[in-house]
Design an enzyme around this catalytic site. Structure first.
Site, PDB file in Angstrom:
ATOM      1  N   CYS A   6       0.817  -1.219   0.000  1.00  0.00           N
ATOM      2  CA  CYS A   6       0.000   0.000   0.000  1.00  0.00           C
ATOM      3  C   CYS A   6       0.845   1.261   0.000  1.00  0.00           C
ATOM      4  O   CYS A   6       0.317   2.345  -0.184  1.00  0.00           O
ATOM      5  CB  CYS A   6      -0.944   0.010   1.198  1.00  0.00           C
ATOM      6  SG  CYS A   6      -0.095   0.114   2.787  1.00  0.00           S
ATOM      7  N   PHE A  49       4.016 -20.693  13.231  1.00  0.00           N
ATOM      8  CA  PHE A  49       4.420 -22.066  12.906  1.00  0.00           C
ATOM      9  C   PHE A  49       3.844 -23.070  13.905  1.00  0.00           C
ATOM     10  O   PHE A  49       4.540 -23.986  14.357  1.00  0.00           O
ATOM     11  CB  PHE A  49       5.952 -22.198  12.865  1.00  0.00           C
ATOM     12  CG  PHE A  49       6.600 -21.382  11.780  1.00  0.00           C
ATOM     13  CD1 PHE A  49       6.486 -21.758  10.452  1.00  0.00           C
ATOM     14  CD2 PHE A  49       7.316 -20.233  12.091  1.00  0.00           C
ATOM     15  CE1 PHE A  49       7.085 -21.004   9.444  1.00  0.00           C
ATOM     16  CE2 PHE A  49       7.911 -19.476  11.089  1.00  0.00           C
ATOM     17  CZ  PHE A  49       7.800 -19.863   9.763  1.00  0.00           C
ATOM     18  N   VAL A  50       2.565 -22.886  14.242  1.00  0.00           N
ATOM     19  CA  VAL A  50       1.923 -23.782  15.207  1.00  0.00           C
ATOM     20  C   VAL A  50       1.521 -25.056  14.463  1.00  0.00           C
ATOM     21  O   VAL A  50       0.438 -25.150  13.892  1.00  0.00           O
ATOM     22  CB  VAL A  50       0.693 -23.129  15.865  1.00  0.00           C
ATOM     23  CG1 VAL A  50       0.128 -24.049  16.949  1.00  0.00           C
ATOM     24  CG2 VAL A  50       1.062 -21.780  16.453  1.00  0.00           C
ATOM     25  N   ARG A  51       2.394 -26.017  14.467  1.00  0.00           N
ATOM     26  CA  ARG A  51       2.137 -27.286  13.783  1.00  0.00           C
ATOM     27  C   ARG A  51       3.191 -28.300  14.217  1.00  0.00           C
ATOM     28  O   ARG A  51       4.274 -27.935  14.666  1.00  0.00           O
ATOM     29  CB  ARG A  51       2.142 -27.122  12.265  1.00  0.00           C
ATOM     30  CG  ARG A  51       3.394 -26.502  11.671  1.00  0.00           C
ATOM     31  CD  ARG A  51       3.268 -26.386  10.174  1.00  0.00           C
ATOM     32  NE  ARG A  51       4.464 -25.922   9.522  1.00  0.00           N
ATOM     33  CZ  ARG A  51       4.634 -24.696   9.030  1.00  0.00           C
ATOM     34  NH1 ARG A  51       3.665 -23.804   9.128  1.00  0.00           N
ATOM     35  NH2 ARG A  51       5.771 -24.350   8.444  1.00  0.00           N
ATOM     36  N   GLN A  52       2.820 -29.578  14.083  1.00  0.00           N
ATOM     37  CA  GLN A  52       3.733 -30.685  14.385  1.00  0.00           C
ATOM     38  C   GLN A  52       4.321 -30.553  15.791  1.00  0.00           C
ATOM     39  O   GLN A  52       5.514 -30.751  16.015  1.00  0.00           O
ATOM     40  CB  GLN A  52       4.833 -30.760  13.323  1.00  0.00           C
ATOM     41  CG  GLN A  52       4.290 -31.030  11.929  1.00  0.00           C
ATOM     42  CD  GLN A  52       5.348 -30.967  10.853  1.00  0.00           C
ATOM     43  OE1 GLN A  52       6.421 -30.382  11.042  1.00  0.00           O
ATOM     44  NE2 GLN A  52       5.057 -31.574   9.713  1.00  0.00           N
ATOM     45  N   ASN A  53       3.461 -30.164  16.717  1.00  0.00           N
ATOM     46  CA  ASN A  53       3.828 -30.110  18.132  1.00  0.00           C
ATOM     47  C   ASN A  53       4.954 -29.117  18.433  1.00  0.00           C
ATOM     48  O   ASN A  53       5.765 -29.326  19.340  1.00  0.00           O
ATOM     49  CB  ASN A  53       4.205 -31.499  18.656  1.00  0.00           C
ATOM     50  CG  ASN A  53       3.898 -31.653  20.136  1.00  0.00           C
ATOM     51  OD1 ASN A  53       2.892 -31.146  20.624  1.00  0.00           O
ATOM     52  ND2 ASN A  53       4.764 -32.333  20.864  1.00  0.00           N
ATOM     53  N   ARG A  54       4.991 -28.031  17.673  1.00  0.00           N
ATOM     54  CA  ARG A  54       5.981 -26.991  17.937  1.00  0.00           C
ATOM     55  C   ARG A  54       5.392 -25.642  17.560  1.00  0.00           C
ATOM     56  O   ARG A  54       4.405 -25.556  16.823  1.00  0.00           O
ATOM     57  CB  ARG A  54       7.265 -27.228  17.136  1.00  0.00           C
ATOM     58  CG  ARG A  54       7.083 -27.123  15.620  1.00  0.00           C
ATOM     59  CD  ARG A  54       8.390 -27.339  14.886  1.00  0.00           C
ATOM     60  NE  ARG A  54       8.233 -27.274  13.439  1.00  0.00           N
ATOM     61  CZ  ARG A  54       8.295 -26.148  12.719  1.00  0.00           C
ATOM     62  NH1 ARG A  54       8.507 -24.993  13.345  1.00  0.00           N
ATOM     63  NH2 ARG A  54       8.145 -26.159  11.417  1.00  0.00           N
TER      64      ARG A  54
END
Length: 295
Positions: A127, A269-274
């Protein structure tokens, strides 16, 4: 959590599936993407004015919530009392377009900031507005102070959110082509979820639903979004009073800078237990960590 899928939110198409050297004809499901024109009516009774505020590409469904959330997060309204209601606009010429035009009726005493109606919205990462100016503008116009005494969320709760969100994404399950935004309690209970082809639309639908149900401010809620975190999503969450924002993807630098200023906890990056916590980690009461390492 049972999710209702409006029939206008998806459509079936015929595709050719190719695997190695084999080709087969099959039916597939696509998420619908159509324009939604948002108009507003404002002014004293008998002297109402009507203007087009925005046109956004969205997945049909929860259109009134989308309009309400957009009005709030863009600073056109500040409270539920300033919004009398949202309707499909009755004076659209083409019948097939009537459900793609909504009109939000503001209370007679609610006078929007007319210069903001000239499309002074931060809707694009290109913008041309510098980061500090963007954050200052949001602070000055519509962003309330976030709580400094919570909510407190156990670190393990963050791990649980993506699976709960995905299980409730009925339209994504069919199409694979939608973003989602979901509200959780600090204990990890799923309270509200909306899907859309646009990340910002999904969040506006969630915030609009909360506004119409008079839940705001959302100080005691955790927000999870399915993609990355942009400045715009942080701004919208802050306006709604959300102090904990988690995402499956990464945040941008401006998103983290804004979150620090607003007092918002951001997890990415809230995934795969991390996951990574980018700012205001005190709400998670994390155990003592070692000094950071460089790679």
């Amino acid at each position: 959590m049972k999710v209702f899928l409006p029939p206008t939110s998806y459509e079936y198409v015929t595709v050719h599936k190719v695997q190695d050297h084999d080709v087969a004809t099959a039916s597939d499901v696509l998420a619908v993407e159509e324009p939604l024109e948002i108009r507003i009516g404002f002014g004293p009774t008998g002297q109402r004015e009507y203007r087009t505020l925005s046109i956004t590409m969205r997945t049909p469904g929860h259109d009134f919530e989308l309009a309400a959330g957009f009005l709030l997060t863009e600073g056109i309204i500040r409270t539920r009392q300033e919004l009398h209601g949202v309707i499909y606009c009755p004076d659209v010429e083409k019948e097939e377009e009537r459900e793609n035009v909504v009109r939000a009726e503001l209370a007679p005493t609610a006078m929007p900031d007319l210069p903001r109606l000239e499309r002074h919205f931060y809707t694009s990462s290109s913008c041309g507005v510098c980061g500090k100016t963007s954050i200052d503008a949001v602070h000055a116009s519509s962003c309330p102070m976030l709580p400094t005494n919570g909510p407190y969320v156990h670190p393990d709760v963050i791990h649980q959110l993506p699976a709960k969100q995905r299980a409730a994404q009925a339209l994504f399950e069919q199409t694979g082509g939608l973003h989602a935004a979901a509200l959780f309690s600090p204990e990890g209970d799923l309270l509200l979820l909306r899907e859309d082809v646009g990340r910002h639309n999904a969040l506006d639908k969630v915030i609009g639903a909360a506004l119409l149900q008079e839940w705001l401010p959302l100080h005691e809620h955790v927000l999870l979004v399915s993609g990355r975190v942009s400045f715009e999503l942080v701004q919208k969450a802050a306006v709604a009073g959300i102090a904990v924002l988690a995402a499956v993807g990464a945040p941008s630098s401006l998103a983290v800078s804004a979150a620090r200023d607003f007092g918002m906890t951001v997890c990415g990056f809230v995934r795969q237990n991390r996951y990574n916590v980018y700012c205001h980690e005190w709400r998670l009461r994390l155990p003592t960590t070692d000094s950071p390492t460089t790679h």
